[in-house]
Design a protein around this motif. Sequence first.
Motif, PDB file in Angstrom:
ATOM      1  N   VAL A   1       0.867  -1.176   0.000  1.00 48.73           N
ATOM      2  CA  VAL A   1       0.000   0.000   0.000  1.00 48.73           C
ATOM      3  C   VAL A   1       0.904   1.227   0.000  1.00 48.73           C
ATOM      4  O   VAL A   1       1.861   1.303   0.773  1.00 48.73           O
ATOM      5  CB  VAL A   1      -0.914   0.015   1.235  1.00 48.73           C
ATOM      6  CG1 VAL A   1      -1.689   1.323   1.319  1.00 48.73           C
ATOM      7  CG2 VAL A   1      -1.876  -1.170   1.201  1.00 48.73           C
ATOM      8  N   GLN A   2       0.615   2.167  -0.872  1.00 48.95           N
ATOM      9  CA  GLN A   2       1.359   3.412  -0.910  1.00 48.95           C
ATOM     10  C   GLN A   2       0.489   4.528  -0.331  1.00 48.95           C
ATOM     11  O   GLN A   2      -0.712   4.597  -0.621  1.00 48.95           O
ATOM     12  CB  GLN A   2       1.768   3.777  -2.348  1.00 48.95           C
ATOM     13  CG  GLN A   2       2.767   2.823  -2.980  1.00 48.95           C
ATOM     14  CD  GLN A   2       2.115   1.532  -3.460  1.00 48.95           C
ATOM     15  OE1 GLN A   2       1.033   1.547  -4.029  1.00 48.95           O
ATOM     16  NE2 GLN A   2       2.767   0.405  -3.218  1.00 48.95           N
ATOM     17  N   LEU A   3       1.125   5.380   0.468  1.00 47.07           N
ATOM     18  CA  LEU A   3       0.416   6.481   1.118  1.00 47.07           C
ATOM     19  C   LEU A   3       1.107   7.797   0.783  1.00 47.07           C
ATOM     20  O   LEU A   3       2.331   7.898   0.875  1.00 47.07           O
ATOM     21  CB  LEU A   3       0.401   6.291   2.629  1.00 47.07           C
ATOM     22  CG  LEU A   3      -0.210   4.992   3.158  1.00 47.07           C
ATOM     23  CD1 LEU A   3       0.002   4.873   4.662  1.00 47.07           C
ATOM     24  CD2 LEU A   3      -1.692   4.928   2.825  1.00 47.07           C
TER      25      LEU A   3
ATOM     26  N   SER B   1      -3.022   4.061  -2.215  1.00 49.36           N
ATOM     27  CA  SER B   1      -3.095   3.366  -3.500  1.00 49.36           C
ATOM     28  C   SER B   1      -2.452   1.995  -3.350  1.00 49.36           C
ATOM     29  O   SER B   1      -1.819   1.696  -2.344  1.00 49.36           O
ATOM     30  CB  SER B   1      -2.417   4.174  -4.604  1.00 49.36           C
ATOM     31  OG  SER B   1      -1.048   4.371  -4.304  1.00 49.36           O
ATOM     32  N   GLY B   2      -2.601   1.182  -4.371  1.00 47.82           N
ATOM     33  CA  GLY B   2      -2.068  -0.172  -4.303  1.00 47.82           C
ATOM     34  C   GLY B   2      -3.123  -1.134  -3.786  1.00 47.82           C
ATOM     35  O   GLY B   2      -4.288  -1.055  -4.162  1.00 47.82           O
ATOM     36  N   ARG B   3      -2.753  -2.017  -2.872  1.00 44.50           N
ATOM     37  CA  ARG B   3      -3.652  -3.037  -2.337  1.00 44.50           C
ATOM     38  C   ARG B   3      -4.534  -2.462  -1.233  1.00 44.50           C
ATOM     39  O   ARG B   3      -4.530  -2.935  -0.085  1.00 44.50           O
ATOM     40  CB  ARG B   3      -2.854  -4.218  -1.826  1.00 44.50           C
ATOM     41  CG  ARG B   3      -2.058  -4.943  -2.924  1.00 44.50           C
ATOM     42  CD  ARG B   3      -1.152  -6.019  -2.352  1.00 44.50           C
ATOM     43  NE  ARG B   3      -1.875  -7.066  -1.663  1.00 44.50           N
ATOM     44  CZ  ARG B   3      -2.347  -8.158  -2.243  1.00 44.50           C
ATOM     45  NH1 ARG B   3      -2.197  -8.333  -3.543  1.00 44.50           N
ATOM     46  NH2 ARG B   3      -2.987  -9.077  -1.536  1.00 44.50           N
ATOM     47  N   THR B   4      -5.294  -1.455  -1.581  1.00 42.57           N
ATOM     48  CA  THR B   4      -6.113  -0.765  -0.585  1.00 42.57           C
ATOM     49  C   THR B   4      -7.208  -1.664  -0.025  1.00 42.57           C
ATOM     50  O   THR B   4      -7.681  -1.449   1.083  1.00 42.57           O
ATOM     51  CB  THR B   4      -6.729   0.505  -1.171  1.00 42.57           C
ATOM     52  OG1 THR B   4      -7.473   0.156  -2.338  1.00 42.57           O
ATOM     53  CG2 THR B   4      -5.649   1.520  -1.541  1.00 42.57           C
ATOM     54  N   PHE B   5      -7.588  -2.683  -0.781  1.00 43.63           N
ATOM     55  CA  PHE B   5      -8.626  -3.593  -0.309  1.00 43.63           C
ATOM     56  C   PHE B   5      -8.171  -4.365   0.928  1.00 43.63           C
ATOM     57  O   PHE B   5      -8.971  -4.924   1.665  1.00 43.63           O
ATOM     58  CB  PHE B   5      -9.009  -4.584  -1.416  1.00 43.63           C
ATOM     59  CG  PHE B   5      -7.883  -5.462  -1.869  1.00 43.63           C
ATOM     60  CD1 PHE B   5      -7.095  -5.103  -2.950  1.00 43.63           C
ATOM     61  CD2 PHE B   5      -7.591  -6.651  -1.209  1.00 43.63           C
ATOM     62  CE1 PHE B   5      -6.049  -5.899  -3.369  1.00 43.63           C
ATOM     63  CE2 PHE B   5      -6.551  -7.453  -1.624  1.00 43.63           C
ATOM     64  CZ  PHE B   5      -5.783  -7.078  -2.703  1.00 43.63           C
TER      65      PHE B   5
END
Length: 122
Positions: free
Chosen positions: A2-4, A25-29
């Motif tokens: 996950v990128q913040l 963004s990324g694997r936000t799920f």
Amino acid sequence: QVQLVDSGGGLVQAGGSLRLSCAASGRTFSIYRMGWFRQAPGKEREFVVGIPWSGGRTLYADSVKGRFTISKDNAKNTVNLQMNSLKPEDTAVYYCTADPRYGGLSDEYIYWGQGTQVTVSS
């Protein structure tokens, strides 16, 4: 992963307000909880606020309770921190955090933003 990306810091006079934003963004799920920490010069990093990503009770540090409010927009994968009645002791670098693991809202977090500087002048 996950990128913040956190943003919104700046210079404000005591009693003023700022709004910080964090875009994930990324694997936000996979996110279970998000939060904000801060670190002032010469001090250890401290917990500010945490929120369950799927909803539920938030947790605020006593030092910011009643002045700071966290909010989230799951559709936009963003978390915001509205900071009112700012004090000089709120001066710090503020970091957005996220974690996929079940745990306490003030526990360790895996993912961190780059930080945004908040400076409150007296």
